[in-house]
Design an enzyme around this catalytic site. Structure first.
Site, PDB file in Angstrom:
ATOM      1  NE  ARG A  65      63.314  36.850  48.506  1.00  0.00           N
ATOM      2  CZ  ARG A  65      62.187  37.355  49.047  1.00  0.00           C
ATOM      3  NH1 ARG A  65      61.799  38.581  48.744  1.00  0.00           N
ATOM      4  NH2 ARG A  65      61.463  36.633  49.876  1.00  0.00           N
ATOM      5  CD  GLN A 127      56.439  24.887  55.411  1.00  0.00           C
ATOM      6  OE1 GLN A 127      57.340  25.645  55.768  1.00  0.00           O
ATOM      7  NE2 GLN A 127      55.433  25.306  54.661  1.00  0.00           N
ATOM      8  N   GLY A 132      54.511  27.669  51.358  1.00  0.00           N
ATOM      9  CA  GLY A 132      54.054  29.008  51.698  1.00  0.00           C
ATOM     10  C   GLY A 132      53.867  29.225  53.190  1.00  0.00           C
ATOM     11  CB  SER A 155      58.726  36.615  59.935  1.00  0.00           C
ATOM     12  OG  SER A 155      58.272  36.028  58.771  1.00  0.00           O
ATOM     13  N   GLY A 193      54.090  42.628  50.918  1.00  0.00           N
ATOM     14  CA  GLY A 193      52.645  42.568  50.736  1.00  0.00           C
ATOM     15  C   GLY A 193      52.046  43.925  51.090  1.00  0.00           C
ATOM     16  CG  ASN A 437     102.319  27.041  78.201  1.00  0.00           C
ATOM     17  OD1 ASN A 437     103.112  27.230  77.275  1.00  0.00           O
ATOM     18  ND2 ASN A 437     101.032  27.227  78.080  1.00  0.00           N
ATOM     19  NE  ARG A 491     122.392  36.496  83.605  1.00  0.00           N
ATOM     20  CZ  ARG A 491     122.501  37.535  84.487  1.00  0.00           C
ATOM     21  NH1 ARG A 491     123.674  37.835  85.020  1.00  0.00           N
ATOM     22  NH2 ARG A 491     121.471  38.237  84.802  1.00  0.00           N
TER      23      ARG A 491
HETATM   24  C1  UD1 Z   1      56.005  37.821  53.743  1.00  0.00           C
HETATM   25  C2  UD1 Z   1      54.529  38.186  53.554  1.00  0.00           C
HETATM   26  C3  UD1 Z   1      54.454  39.638  53.056  1.00  0.00           C
HETATM   27  C4  UD1 Z   1      55.140  40.559  54.043  1.00  0.00           C
HETATM   28  C5  UD1 Z   1      56.587  40.106  54.322  1.00  0.00           C
HETATM   29  C6  UD1 Z   1      57.135  40.889  55.471  1.00  0.00           C
HETATM   30  C7  UD1 Z   1      53.397  36.124  52.867  1.00  0.00           C
HETATM   31  C8  UD1 Z   1      52.802  35.377  51.753  1.00  0.00           C
HETATM   32  N1  UD1 Z   1      53.945  37.301  52.576  1.00  0.00           N
HETATM   33  O1  UD1 Z   1      56.614  37.880  52.452  1.00  0.00           O
HETATM   34  O2  UD1 Z   1      53.084  40.038  52.929  1.00  0.00           O
HETATM   35  O3  UD1 Z   1      55.132  41.878  53.530  1.00  0.00           O
HETATM   36  O4  UD1 Z   1      56.626  38.703  54.686  1.00  0.00           O
HETATM   37  O5  UD1 Z   1      58.484  40.609  55.722  1.00  0.00           O
HETATM   38  O6  UD1 Z   1      53.357  35.666  53.998  1.00  0.00           O
HETATM   39  N2  UD1 Z   1      58.383  30.349  55.459  1.00  0.00           N
HETATM   40  C9  UD1 Z   1      58.153  29.082  55.910  1.00  0.00           C
HETATM   41  N3  UD1 Z   1      57.598  28.185  55.072  1.00  0.00           N
HETATM   42  C10 UD1 Z   1      57.235  28.491  53.790  1.00  0.00           C
HETATM   43  C11 UD1 Z   1      57.471  29.807  53.347  1.00  0.00           C
HETATM   44  C12 UD1 Z   1      58.035  30.719  54.187  1.00  0.00           C
HETATM   45  O7  UD1 Z   1      58.438  28.744  57.048  1.00  0.00           O
HETATM   46  O8  UD1 Z   1      56.731  27.614  53.113  1.00  0.00           O
HETATM   47  C13 UD1 Z   1      59.017  31.322  56.364  1.00  0.00           C
HETATM   48  C14 UD1 Z   1      60.309  31.863  55.819  1.00  0.00           C
HETATM   49  O9  UD1 Z   1      61.400  31.049  56.216  1.00  0.00           O
HETATM   50  C15 UD1 Z   1      60.373  33.258  56.416  1.00  0.00           C
HETATM   51  C16 UD1 Z   1      58.918  33.636  56.611  1.00  0.00           C
HETATM   52  O10 UD1 Z   1      58.175  32.445  56.516  1.00  0.00           O
HETATM   53  O11 UD1 Z   1      61.025  33.253  57.672  1.00  0.00           O
HETATM   54  C17 UD1 Z   1      58.437  34.624  55.531  1.00  0.00           C
HETATM   55  O12 UD1 Z   1      58.635  34.025  54.260  1.00  0.00           O
HETATM   56  P1  UD1 Z   1      59.214  34.833  53.024  1.00  0.00           P
HETATM   57  O13 UD1 Z   1      59.299  33.925  51.879  1.00  0.00           O
HETATM   58  O14 UD1 Z   1      60.427  35.578  53.421  1.00  0.00           O
HETATM   59  O15 UD1 Z   1      58.006  35.860  52.794  1.00  0.00           O
HETATM   60  P2  UD1 Z   1      58.095  37.285  52.125  1.00  0.00           P
HETATM   61  O16 UD1 Z   1      58.151  37.131  50.646  1.00  0.00           O
HETATM   62  O17 UD1 Z   1      59.119  38.108  52.748  1.00  0.00           O
HETATM   63 CA    CA Z   2      60.738  37.704  54.169  1.00  0.00          CA
END
Ligand code: UD1
Ligand code: CA
Length: 537
Positions: A65, A127, A132, A155, A193, A437, A491
């Site tokens: 996004r 990963q 997810g 996060s 969520g 310089n 000069r």
């Molecule tokens: C997530 C939560 C949501 C919460 C929100 C808060 C889940 C399923 N949802 O949604 O409930 O309200 O955060 O900000 O967890 N990431 C990985 N590996 C993956 C997927 C994601 O490392 O496979 C990392 C992303 O880089 C990111 C974090 O996890 O830093 C959250 O992932 P993102 O996709 O932003 O989740 P949200 O849709 O924001």
């Molecule tokens: Ca997020």
């Protein structure tokens, strides 16, 4: 320098935005806890010794996004990449190990972290496929083999969490051996969520926006994506995750329903401004504005800020008591502003130290410079790396210094370039002085000893030394060392050619009078002026 930490780490900025007290998990959930699990988790939480704290930071995502070629967690908020914020928080809680789950642009993210924190302090797991947040935690757990106690999950895209919220979260997880999570009620819950509770207010589960029914989308309390629980709980809970949902992903949020059935869920409500996630550039801008406001508010406790919303102070900057910061000032990196120093409108200071009582006048730009106690700098001065101004030195407009020390009380007030120079105390540098310089291959040093006087429009061709109290005559090009107390003058002797102007004017057929100025109308215009009354009358 009298230093007061206006703010240090983000977590130290508190104000009224802290977390509420943890809500303990409902006893109903506790009684449902299987006896076996109780035994497995209780002894650690109840142990006389505090068990450890491990932290997992999820940052493998691309950040679709953001619509960017750069991984989301490398985008910056007040001069630091997003990923630096959770890492610093984890370190401030003394979490060990700190495990980062990286994937998209892993090497670039790792390099950014190593530059900031040192490669040894963090452990990284890759990963490969982003399946997810639950899958990310599954990927991280093997790196925590042998770790005991509480595991904190942060996060990579939630930068502004307050340290005290995390302490409360970890405390609740430890005290109740439960899953503790941060929640908040944002102005607009779209995309987050939702926290689903039963009629008595006990948390049942999290439903992701994309999976939610219209009724669930109407819920206003959201999951902040920050959790703490005994490591054993996570090991157990992520085993059973499935991907039957709108995004075909393994959701970490599904461990909440698992906890509700077993160890119980404790929630801590945080201020929305502290836990808002960064998913797109509008949210990135909002996060930056919120952090800026938090830092400026902390500074206002002891310093004057003129028009705070226009002022940017990065998180590591220290602003002293009674400092005065003008409109539009930007203080970056490890800049320190001393007691009572004034930084006027539009100055940009990066990694610069400003001494007590110094006056930095408008639109001065300084990087890696030291501006001494009671100095005066600017307006429009440019201090580049290695510029060091001793006490009470003056640097005026359109003066540039690079890798140059200007001694105590010395002055360079106008239109000057001083590079690779060591300048003593009480030296006067005249307008338009230039240290030459660089010969195209290497840089050389200019030394100007105490009390020397450099006349205007002089060039000092380095390497060269001007001795103590020596005088360089205006317009001199100094190529040889000047002995102490001597006059250097180079000069051409001035001559006066009498009658020159008239001679040239005649050659061009312009008569003998000197050229008329606009204040002295020409004879023709003068007669026209005289005539005008006749014409009109
Ligand atoms: C997530 C939560 C949501 C919460 C929100 C808060 C889940 C399923 N949802 O949604 O409930 O309200 O955060 O900000 O967890 N990431 C990985 N590996 C993956 C997927 C994601 O490392 O496979 C990392 C992303 O880089 C990111 C974090 O996890 O830093 C959250 O992932 P993102 O996709 O932003 O989740 P949200 O849709 O924001
Ligand atoms: Ca997020």
């Amino acid at each position: 320098m009298d230093k007061v930490a206006g703010h240090g780490y983000v977590a130290q900025n508190s104000g009224a935005l802290g977390a509420r007290r943890p809500r303990p998990p409902p006893s109903r959930n506790m009684t449902r806890q299987p006896a076996k699990k109780t035994k497995a988790t209780r002894p650690k939480a109840a142990g006389a010794k505090q068990s450890g704290l491990a932290c997992v930071i999820l940052a493998a995502g691309q950040g679709t996004r953001m619509r960017s070629a750069r991984a989301k967690v490398l985008h910056e908020v007040l001069g630091r990449p997003l990923i630096a914020y959770p890492v610093e928080l984890a370190q401030s809680l003394a979490a060990s190990p700190v495990v980062l789950v990286l994937g998209h642009q892993k090497d670039a993210v790792e390099a950014a972290l190593a530059g900031r924190f040192g490669a040894a302090s963090l452990s990284v797991v890759e990963q490969k496929e982003r399946r997810g947040t639950g899958h990310a935690v599954q990927t991280a757990l093997p790196a925590l083999r042998g770790a005991r106690g509480i595991m904190l999950v942060l996060s990579g895209d939630v930068p502004l969490v307050q340290r005290k919220s995390l302490s409360a979260l970890v405390g609740a997880a430890r005290r109740y051996s439960c899953l503790a999570m941060l929640t908040t009620v944002p102005p607009d819950p779209t995309g987050y969520g939702r926290v689903v509770r039963d009629e008595r207010g006990h948390v049942l589960r999290i439903v992701e926006h994309k999976d939610a029914t219209a009724e669930e989308r109407a819920l206003t309390e959201i999951n902040a994506g920050v959790y703490a629980a005994p490591i054993e709980f996570f090991r157990e809970a992520v085993k059973g995750l499935g991907a039957r949902n709108a995004q075909n992903e393994y959701y970490l949020t599904d461990v909440v329903a698992h906890a509700a059935r077993t160890v119980g869920v404790s929630t801590i409500e945080a201020d929305f401004r502290d836990v808002s996630g960064v998913n797109d550039r509008a949210q990135l801008a909002e996060a930056e504005a919120m952090l800026r406001a938090r830092i400026n508010t902390a500074c206002l406790a002891h310093a004057t800020l003129h028009d705070p919303p226009s002022i940017t102070i990065e998180p590591d900057v220290v602003v002293g008591v009674d400092a005065e910061i003008g409109r539009g000032v930007v203080l970056r990196g490890r800049t320190r502003v001393g007691h009572g120093a004034k930084i006027a409108e539009g100055c940009i200071l990066v990694d610069t130290e400003v001494g007590a009582g110094a006056e930095v006048r408008p639109y001065t730009v300084a990087t890696e410079a030291v501006i001494g106690v009671h100095t005066k700098v600017g307006p429009f001065a440019h201090l580049r790396p290695g510029a060091v101004l001793a006490e009470e030195a003056h640097v005026g407009n359109f003066v540039e210094l690079k890798k140059t020390r200007l001694g105590r009380g010395s002055k360079a007030n106008h239109l000057t370039y001083l590079g690779d120079a060591v300048i003593g105390d009480g030296v006067n540098i005249g307008a338009g002085t230039i240290t030459c310089n660089y010969n195209g291959y290497e840089k050389s040093e200019t030394v100007i000893e105490d009390g020397a006087f450099i006349g205007s429009d002089s060039q000092l061709v380095a390497p060269v030394t001007v001795g103590a109290k020596a005088v360089v005559a205006a317009g001199t090009t100094v190529t040889k060392n000047v002995p102490a107390g001597a006059l250097a003058i180079a000069r051409a002797a001035q001559t006066a050619v009498a009658g020159y102007a008239e001679h040239v004017a005649r050659r061009y057929g312009k008569g003998s009078a000197p050229a008329a100025s606009s204040a002295n109308p020409s004879p023709r215009r003068a007669s026209a002026t005289r005539r005008r009354p006749k014409v009109s009358g």
